[in-house]
Design a protein around this motif. Sequence first.
Motif, PDB file in Angstrom:
ATOM      1  N   ASP A 226       0.821  -1.209   0.000  1.00  7.49           N
ATOM      2  CA  ASP A 226       0.000   0.000   0.000  1.00  7.49           C
ATOM      3  C   ASP A 226       0.858   1.264   0.000  1.00  7.49           C
ATOM      4  O   ASP A 226       0.521   2.262  -0.636  1.00  7.49           O
ATOM      5  CB  ASP A 226      -0.932   0.014   1.218  1.00  7.49           C
ATOM      6  N   GLU A 227       1.981   1.229   0.747  1.00  5.66           N
ATOM      7  CA  GLU A 227       2.875   2.392   0.793  1.00  5.66           C
ATOM      8  C   GLU A 227       3.471   2.692  -0.579  1.00  5.66           C
ATOM      9  O   GLU A 227       3.674   3.853  -0.942  1.00  5.66           O
ATOM     10  CB  GLU A 227       4.010   2.162   1.794  1.00  5.66           C
ATOM     11  N   PHE A 228       3.734   1.658  -1.318  1.00  8.00           N
ATOM     12  CA  PHE A 228       4.412   1.843  -2.598  1.00  8.00           C
ATOM     13  C   PHE A 228       3.440   2.112  -3.743  1.00  8.00           C
ATOM     14  O   PHE A 228       3.856   2.524  -4.832  1.00  8.00           O
ATOM     15  CB  PHE A 228       5.249   0.605  -2.921  1.00  8.00           C
ATOM     16  N   LYS A 229       2.157   1.912  -3.510  1.00  7.07           N
ATOM     17  CA  LYS A 229       1.166   2.077  -4.566  1.00  7.07           C
ATOM     18  C   LYS A 229       1.196   3.510  -5.114  1.00  7.07           C
ATOM     19  O   LYS A 229       1.210   4.476  -4.353  1.00  7.07           O
ATOM     20  CB  LYS A 229      -0.228   1.746  -4.020  1.00  7.07           C
ATOM     21  N   ASN A 230       1.227   3.634  -6.441  1.00  5.46           N
ATOM     22  CA  ASN A 230       1.206   4.920  -7.146  1.00  5.46           C
ATOM     23  C   ASN A 230       2.417   5.809  -6.829  1.00  5.46           C
ATOM     24  O   ASN A 230       2.356   7.033  -6.975  1.00  5.46           O
ATOM     25  CB  ASN A 230      -0.079   5.697  -6.822  1.00  5.46           C
ATOM     26  N   LYS A 231       3.514   5.200  -6.415  1.00  6.11           N
ATOM     27  CA  LYS A 231       4.742   5.969  -6.163  1.00  6.11           C
ATOM     28  C   LYS A 231       5.474   6.174  -7.494  1.00  6.11           C
ATOM     29  O   LYS A 231       5.856   5.196  -8.149  1.00  6.11           O
ATOM     30  CB  LYS A 231       5.648   5.221  -5.185  1.00  6.11           C
ATOM     31  N   PRO A 232       5.685   7.414  -7.949  1.00 10.70           N
ATOM     32  CA  PRO A 232       6.359   7.650  -9.227  1.00 10.70           C
ATOM     33  C   PRO A 232       7.771   7.063  -9.232  1.00 10.70           C
ATOM     34  O   PRO A 232       8.467   7.085  -8.221  1.00 10.70           O
ATOM     35  CB  PRO A 232       6.397   9.185  -9.334  1.00 10.70           C
ATOM     36  N   PHE A 233       8.172   6.565 -10.370  1.00  6.86           N
ATOM     37  CA  PHE A 233       9.479   5.934 -10.513  1.00  6.86           C
ATOM     38  C   PHE A 233      10.614   6.872 -10.098  1.00  6.86           C
ATOM     39  O   PHE A 233      11.519   6.491  -9.342  1.00  6.86           O
ATOM     40  CB  PHE A 233       9.666   5.489 -11.969  1.00  6.86           C
ATOM     41  N   LEU A 234      10.580   8.112 -10.572  1.00 11.36           N
ATOM     42  CA  LEU A 234      11.676   9.043 -10.290  1.00 11.36           C
ATOM     43  C   LEU A 234      11.800   9.363  -8.800  1.00 11.36           C
ATOM     44  O   LEU A 234      12.881   9.720  -8.328  1.00 11.36           O
ATOM     45  CB  LEU A 234      11.500  10.338 -11.089  1.00 11.36           C
TER      46      LEU A 234
END
Length: 300
Positions: A226-234
């Motif tokens: 959940d923390e990493f969801k929708n985290k931009p690559f950059l």
Amino acid sequence: MSQVGLDCDTVHTPLQTYFIDALLDKIVKEFRAMDMHFERVISSTLDELLTKIVRFSKQDFVLSMPDHSQRLRDLRSEVHENFSKAWTIGQMADMMGLSASRFASLYKQEFEASPTEDLIRTRIVQAQKMLSATKVSVKQVSLACGFESVHYFHRAFKRRLNITPKHYQNHKLAMRGSVPQEEKSFTLDRLSVDSDFSGTMEIVDGEILFHGTGSPWAEFLGFSKDEFKNKPFLNSVYPDDLDIARETVSNIIEGRNVKDVTVRLNTKSGDFVKIDFSALTKGNTWFWFAKKLLIDEDIN
């Protein structure tokens, strides 16, 4: 010769001779290569040689005392122009008429780098140009740039640019859509087999977002799913690797596949991990792949 004041029936003994070998060597190289306008280059170089002979023959000893700063710049230009030559500090010091230790000290004061390091940097800049423009082998580039061995070239290149020569070449050629033929054959099946993580991604507002990554990818970076969801690559890229990551994203946005781009990613704990990143488009869908690397792993 009369134009420069050089009498044919007179013996001229210049008090400084550091320039003679370099200029004669340049004349010989131009004559052998016979490139476009080589006669004009030879003529101007010969004129410079004769002019300096007259200058240093007619000046008295005090006025002809060496200007180390100017002579160092002249020598540096000669070395950089002939970067593939097997230069040694001893050779350069002899051209300056100095001891090796005195020469090295003056050189570092003038250019804020040792003669050896300055030459290595120049060779690596030239290597970058070759690797970016051609499909020539790393070994050939190494030899063309004057490195004593491909292993030494590999270590010197990676130490200063934090990327191996082969990865640098693959990245640059991939960005131009001109990777070697064997690199063009990568497929979804092959990437899936070779990678540790994979999924789909979408381009949103100039960024890429990973989807379908599952928990292993998030856990690899120390986050929950959940923390990493929708985290931009950059946002995950290690600061020193942002330039190459931005270039990678830019090429993906422009519709170009990328393969084996080495980047470091920040983890939740504050450390970083290292991966080879690839992205491939099929139809309207982008697929991404990541392979774990050891932090100190060299990729040939």
